[in-house]
Design an enzyme around this catalytic site. Structure first.
Site, PDB file in Angstrom:
ATOM      1  CB  CYS A  69       8.344   0.431  -0.284  1.00  0.00           C
ATOM      2  SG  CYS A  69       8.377  -0.493   1.255  1.00  0.00           S
ATOM      3  CB  CYS A  72       6.982  -2.861  -0.607  1.00  0.00           C
ATOM      4  SG  CYS A  72       6.255  -1.717   0.574  1.00  0.00           S
TER       5      CYS A  72
END
Length: 145
Positions: A69, A72
């Site tokens: 991600c 993230c």
């Protein structure tokens, strides 16, 4: 009301009873002797997350993330900076949703990054999307009072 707090060690899972006034004096775990706070979020598994949420008297802020991600990865340094500002009054943890898909599903994680703030075993609030360190700190402090 007692001024002792139960603080779960993120290294061994031991539950420590610490006088509230000693939180900022670098307490160590009575079981494994590691510092209870090091200013960094701890990576946890399902069992440690449940133990932290259920047994700690401190608010617990969890970053649900995955290694693939992009947002993230961008938020990870900010979450670490927030840990340095929020500890020892809030425990910051990270849970890899790729490795712990069942728990992420049980908690209703639909997008990542998602942060969930727990207190006394209950979810207080959640926020999806990446924030900077200041945003994480402000959001958390506004919820824990």
């Amino acid at each position: 009301m007692s001024d002792n707090l139960h603080v779960v060690c993120s290294h061994c899972g031991g539950v420590n009873r610490i006088p509230a006034g000693r939180l900022e004096q670098n307490p160590k775990c009575g079981k494994c002797k590691h510092p209870l706070f090091d200013g960094h979020p701890a990576d946890v598994d399902d069992a440690m997350l449940q133990r932290q949420i259920q047994r700690s008297d401190l608010p617990v802020l969890v970053d649900f993330w995955a290694p693939w991600c992009g947002p993230c990865k961008m938020m990870a340094p900010a979450f670490a900076q927030a840990a340095a500002q929020l500890e020892p009054h809030v425990r910051l943890l990270k849970l890899n949703t790729e490795q712990h898909q069942q728990l992420a599903g049980q908690l209703g994680i639909r997008s990542i990054p998602t942060m969930i703030l727990f207190r006394n075993g209950q979810e207080l609030d959640r926020m999806s999307g990446a924030l900077d360190a200041g945003g994480i700190v402000s959001w958390t402090r506004s919820r824990v009072g």
